[in-house]
Design a protein around this motif. Sequence first.
Motif, PDB file in Angstrom:
ATOM      1  N   ALA A  66       0.835  -1.205   0.000  1.00  0.00           N
ATOM      2  CA  ALA A  66       0.000   0.000   0.000  1.00  0.00           C
ATOM      3  C   ALA A  66       0.870   1.256   0.000  1.00  0.00           C
ATOM      4  CB  ALA A  66      -0.924  -0.018   1.214  1.00  0.00           C
ATOM      5  N   ALA A  67       1.965   1.203   0.743  1.00  0.00           N
ATOM      6  CA  ALA A  67       2.863   2.360   0.784  1.00  0.00           C
ATOM      7  C   ALA A  67       3.468   2.628  -0.583  1.00  0.00           C
ATOM      8  CB  ALA A  67       3.964   2.125   1.817  1.00  0.00           C
ATOM      9  N   ALA A  68       3.880   1.567  -1.282  1.00  0.00           N
ATOM     10  CA  ALA A  68       4.495   1.723  -2.602  1.00  0.00           C
ATOM     11  C   ALA A  68       3.495   2.266  -3.613  1.00  0.00           C
ATOM     12  CB  ALA A  68       5.052   0.383  -3.077  1.00  0.00           C
ATOM     13  N   ILE A  69       2.281   1.756  -3.583  1.00  0.00           N
ATOM     14  CA  ILE A  69       1.249   2.251  -4.509  1.00  0.00           C
ATOM     15  C   ILE A  69       0.938   3.709  -4.203  1.00  0.00           C
ATOM     16  CG2 ILE A  69      -1.165   2.012  -5.198  1.00  0.00           C
ATOM     17  CD1 ILE A  69      -0.867  -1.008  -4.703  1.00  0.00           C
ATOM     18  N   GLY A  70       0.871   4.038  -2.911  1.00  0.00           N
ATOM     19  CA  GLY A  70       0.617   5.427  -2.532  1.00  0.00           C
ATOM     20  C   GLY A  70       1.692   6.358  -3.057  1.00  0.00           C
ATOM     21  N   ARG A  71       2.948   5.951  -2.938  1.00  0.00           N
ATOM     22  CA  ARG A  71       4.051   6.780  -3.447  1.00  0.00           C
ATOM     23  C   ARG A  71       3.946   6.966  -4.960  1.00  0.00           C
ATOM     24  NH1 ARG A  71       7.054   3.636   0.323  1.00  0.00           N
ATOM     25  NH2 ARG A  71       7.753   2.222  -1.337  1.00  0.00           N
ATOM     26  N   ALA A  72       3.688   5.862  -5.659  1.00  0.00           N
ATOM     27  CA  ALA A  72       3.606   5.925  -7.122  1.00  0.00           C
ATOM     28  C   ALA A  72       2.435   6.791  -7.575  1.00  0.00           C
ATOM     29  CB  ALA A  72       3.492   4.514  -7.700  1.00  0.00           C
ATOM     30  N   TRP A  73       1.312   6.680  -6.896  1.00  0.00           N
ATOM     31  CA  TRP A  73       0.135   7.450  -7.277  1.00  0.00           C
ATOM     32  C   TRP A  73       0.303   8.938  -6.928  1.00  0.00           C
ATOM     33  CZ3 TRP A  73      -3.157   8.253 -10.616  1.00  0.00           C
ATOM     34  CH2 TRP A  73      -4.367   8.921 -10.407  1.00  0.00           C
ATOM     35  N   ALA A  74       0.997   9.224  -5.827  1.00  0.00           N
ATOM     36  CA  ALA A  74       1.264  10.621  -5.472  1.00  0.00           C
ATOM     37  C   ALA A  74       2.066  11.309  -6.574  1.00  0.00           C
ATOM     38  CB  ALA A  74       2.016  10.683  -4.138  1.00  0.00           C
ATOM     39  N   VAL A  75       3.054  10.597  -7.122  1.00  0.00           N
ATOM     40  CA  VAL A  75       3.857  11.152  -8.212  1.00  0.00           C
ATOM     41  C   VAL A  75       3.024  11.285  -9.484  1.00  0.00           C
ATOM     42  CG1 VAL A  75       5.814  10.705  -9.742  1.00  0.00           C
ATOM     43  CG2 VAL A  75       6.036  10.309  -7.280  1.00  0.00           C
ATOM     44  N   ALA A  76       2.284  10.214  -9.825  1.00  0.00           N
ATOM     45  CA  ALA A  76       1.530  10.204 -11.085  1.00  0.00           C
ATOM     46  C   ALA A  76       0.380  11.208 -11.079  1.00  0.00           C
ATOM     47  CB  ALA A  76       0.998   8.796 -11.354  1.00  0.00           C
ATOM     48  N   SER A  77      -0.231  11.405  -9.921  1.00  0.00           N
ATOM     49  CA  SER A  77      -1.391  12.302  -9.829  1.00  0.00           C
ATOM     50  C   SER A  77      -1.007  13.744  -9.540  1.00  0.00           C
ATOM     51  CB  SER A  77      -2.339  11.813  -8.724  1.00  0.00           C
ATOM     52  OG  SER A  77      -1.725  11.941  -7.448  1.00  0.00           O
ATOM     53  N   ASP A 113      -0.434  14.784  -6.576  1.00  0.00           N
ATOM     54  CA  ASP A 113      -0.973  15.090  -5.246  1.00  0.00           C
ATOM     55  C   ASP A 113      -0.096  14.426  -4.195  1.00  0.00           C
ATOM     56  OD1 ASP A 113      -2.357  15.458  -2.919  1.00  0.00           O
ATOM     57  OD2 ASP A 113      -4.164  14.374  -3.550  1.00  0.00           O
ATOM     58  N   PRO A 114       0.722  15.186  -3.473  1.00  0.00           N
ATOM     59  CA  PRO A 114       1.622  14.582  -2.482  1.00  0.00           C
ATOM     60  C   PRO A 114       0.905  13.830  -1.374  1.00  0.00           C
ATOM     61  CG  PRO A 114       2.211  16.881  -2.923  1.00  0.00           C
ATOM     62  CD  PRO A 114       0.881  16.638  -3.566  1.00  0.00           C
ATOM     63  N   ALA A 115      -0.372  14.146  -1.157  1.00  0.00           N
ATOM     64  CA  ALA A 115      -1.129  13.492  -0.084  1.00  0.00           C
ATOM     65  C   ALA A 115      -1.851  12.229  -0.552  1.00  0.00           C
ATOM     66  CB  ALA A 115      -2.148  14.468   0.505  1.00  0.00           C
ATOM     67  N   ALA A 116      -1.747  11.910  -1.833  1.00  0.00           N
ATOM     68  CA  ALA A 116      -2.472  10.747  -2.365  1.00  0.00           C
ATOM     69  C   ALA A 116      -1.945   9.453  -1.760  1.00  0.00           C
ATOM     70  CB  ALA A 116      -2.328  10.700  -3.882  1.00  0.00           C
ATOM     71  N   ASP A 117      -2.836   8.477  -1.596  1.00  0.00           N
ATOM     72  CA  ASP A 117      -2.448   7.182  -1.050  1.00  0.00           C
ATOM     73  C   ASP A 117      -3.034   6.060  -1.897  1.00  0.00           C
ATOM     74  OD1 ASP A 117      -5.133   7.192  -0.379  1.00  0.00           O
ATOM     75  OD2 ASP A 117      -4.810   7.300   1.784  1.00  0.00           O
ATOM     76  N   ALA A 118      -2.828   4.822  -1.453  1.00  0.00           N
ATOM     77  CA  ALA A 118      -3.288   3.666  -2.232  1.00  0.00           C
ATOM     78  C   ALA A 118      -4.808   3.626  -2.333  1.00  0.00           C
ATOM     79  CB  ALA A 118      -2.758   2.378  -1.607  1.00  0.00           C
ATOM     80  N   ALA A 119      -5.495   4.025  -1.267  1.00  0.00           N
ATOM     81  CA  ALA A 119      -6.962   4.030  -1.307  1.00  0.00           C
ATOM     82  C   ALA A 119      -7.462   5.011  -2.359  1.00  0.00           C
ATOM     83  CB  ALA A 119      -7.519   4.385   0.075  1.00  0.00           C
ATOM     84  N   ALA A 120      -6.789   6.159  -2.463  1.00  0.00           N
ATOM     85  CA  ALA A 120      -7.178   7.140  -3.483  1.00  0.00           C
ATOM     86  C   ALA A 120      -6.914   6.598  -4.881  1.00  0.00           C
ATOM     87  CB  ALA A 120      -6.400   8.437  -3.260  1.00  0.00           C
ATOM     88  N   CYS A 121      -5.827   5.852  -5.027  1.00  0.00           N
ATOM     89  CA  CYS A 121      -5.537   5.242  -6.322  1.00  0.00           C
ATOM     90  C   CYS A 121      -6.617   4.242  -6.694  1.00  0.00           C
ATOM     91  CB  CYS A 121      -4.169   4.565  -6.286  1.00  0.00           C
ATOM     92  SG  CYS A 121      -3.623   3.916  -7.882  1.00  0.00           S
ATOM     93  N   ALA A 122      -7.042   3.420  -5.734  1.00  0.00           N
ATOM     94  CA  ALA A 122      -8.093   2.434  -5.997  1.00  0.00           C
ATOM     95  C   ALA A 122      -9.385   3.115  -6.431  1.00  0.00           C
ATOM     96  CB  ALA A 122      -8.329   1.584  -4.754  1.00  0.00           C
ATOM     97  N   LYS A 123      -9.728   4.225  -5.767  1.00  0.00           N
ATOM     98  CA  LYS A 123     -10.949   4.952  -6.136  1.00  0.00           C
ATOM     99  C   LYS A 123     -10.839   5.527  -7.543  1.00  0.00           C
ATOM    100  CE  LYS A 123     -12.339   6.176  -1.435  1.00  0.00           C
ATOM    101  NZ  LYS A 123     -12.524   7.284  -0.454  1.00  0.00           N
ATOM    102  N   ALA A 124      -9.650   6.008  -7.891  1.00  0.00           N
ATOM    103  CA  ALA A 124      -9.447   6.539  -9.233  1.00  0.00           C
ATOM    104  C   ALA A 124      -9.555   5.435 -10.281  1.00  0.00           C
ATOM    105  CB  ALA A 124      -8.089   7.234  -9.323  1.00  0.00           C
ATOM    106  N   VAL A 125      -9.052   4.260  -9.961  1.00  0.00           N
ATOM    107  CA  VAL A 125      -9.185   3.108 -10.861  1.00  0.00           C
ATOM    108  C   VAL A 125     -10.659   2.794 -11.086  1.00  0.00           C
ATOM    109  CG1 VAL A 125      -8.784   0.622 -11.097  1.00  0.00           C
ATOM    110  CG2 VAL A 125      -6.944   2.103 -10.287  1.00  0.00           C
ATOM    111  N   GLU A 126     -11.415   2.778 -10.004  1.00  0.00           N
ATOM    112  CA  GLU A 126     -12.852   2.480 -10.094  1.00  0.00           C
ATOM    113  C   GLU A 126     -13.597   3.530 -10.909  1.00  0.00           C
ATOM    114  OE1 GLU A 126     -13.739   2.255  -5.959  1.00  0.00           O
ATOM    115  OE2 GLU A 126     -12.645   0.356  -5.690  1.00  0.00           O
ATOM    116  N   ALA A 127     -13.055   4.752 -10.900  1.00  0.00           N
ATOM    117  CA  ALA A 127     -13.674   5.848 -11.665  1.00  0.00           C
ATOM    118  C   ALA A 127     -13.237   5.854 -13.135  1.00  0.00           C
ATOM    119  CB  ALA A 127     -13.337   7.187 -11.015  1.00  0.00           C
ATOM    120  N   GLY A 128     -12.332   4.923 -13.492  1.00  0.00           N
ATOM    121  CA  GLY A 128     -11.920   4.809 -14.883  1.00  0.00           C
ATOM    122  C   GLY A 128     -10.714   5.638 -15.265  1.00  0.00           C
TER     123      GLY A 128
END
Length: 310
Positions: A190-201, A203-218
């Motif tokens: 979860a920490a690794a996904i959060g780091r990767a998504w923070a860079v890609a998005s 948003d420095p505060a982004a985490d794995a849960a936010a990435c999952a929600k974005a995936v679900e949103a397409g």
Amino acid sequence: MRHVIALDVGGTGMKAALVGLDGALLYEARRATGREHGPDVVVESVLGFARELRAHGRTHFGTAAEAAGIAVPGVVDAERGVAVHCADFGWRDVPLRGLLRHRLGRIPVALGHDVRTGGLAEGRLGAGRGTGRFLYVSLGTGIAGAIGIDDGIETGAGGRAGELGHIVVRPGGPVCGCGRRGCLDALASAAAIGRAWAVASGDPAADAAACAKAVEAGDEVANGVWQAAVDALADGLLTALTVLDPRALIIGGGLAEAGETLLGPLRAAVAERITFQKLPTVVPADLGDVAVCLGAGLLARDLLTTAAAV
């Protein structure tokens, strides 16, 4: 009423229960660890909480607890009863079993690793029940596993069996906390996904849960981050499945709260990699965040069963 103490010491909080010898849950409580005040304070918090639990049992159930089970993160030597290393608390070689026995009137105490202890509960009470052979994988800040065989967990000669997070799946990849590069922990936790998504998005505060929600949103960018982690996880799990040949693969930990957003692509990725191996069923864990506490109760009850058999 005869009972035992079950204590799960997490990174920021402790979950505890008094459990009857028949498995009935008699009392539950939670406390902060006090980790912000340093390692000695955490030790004293654990010991004080355990003593409170014993006093509660004596007052409300007519007798004190007969044994205790405690599960902690990090490197654990269950045979010696020592928390060898825990980065969360700054612990090194803390003799928790002995300290607890002294504080609790010399009753038997079992010390276990948190993920292995949670796997024990899933094996006896949850998703692994009746499977005979399973691999429980906890996907949280880090990645660790528990190798289930019948009603027990294989801990290994040094108590470190199941450390799947340190299987190298991308040589030369990101640096892991263990010092190597390309470990599963550094790519699919979860920490690794959060780091990767923070860079890609962005948003420095982004985490794995936010990435999952974005995936679900397409979101296609989020899907790329997510799929890269799933692919790395599947590569690591293939190694584990080849060695262990489990009947079931049980996915737990905070990342598993994504449900089919994780499990669907993970099942597909594992299936794509299977050649001669037998594909296990891939299922979510049943017990949620109480698994480790329930497992600690099982460790304590096992102490009494063993003593009675001698």
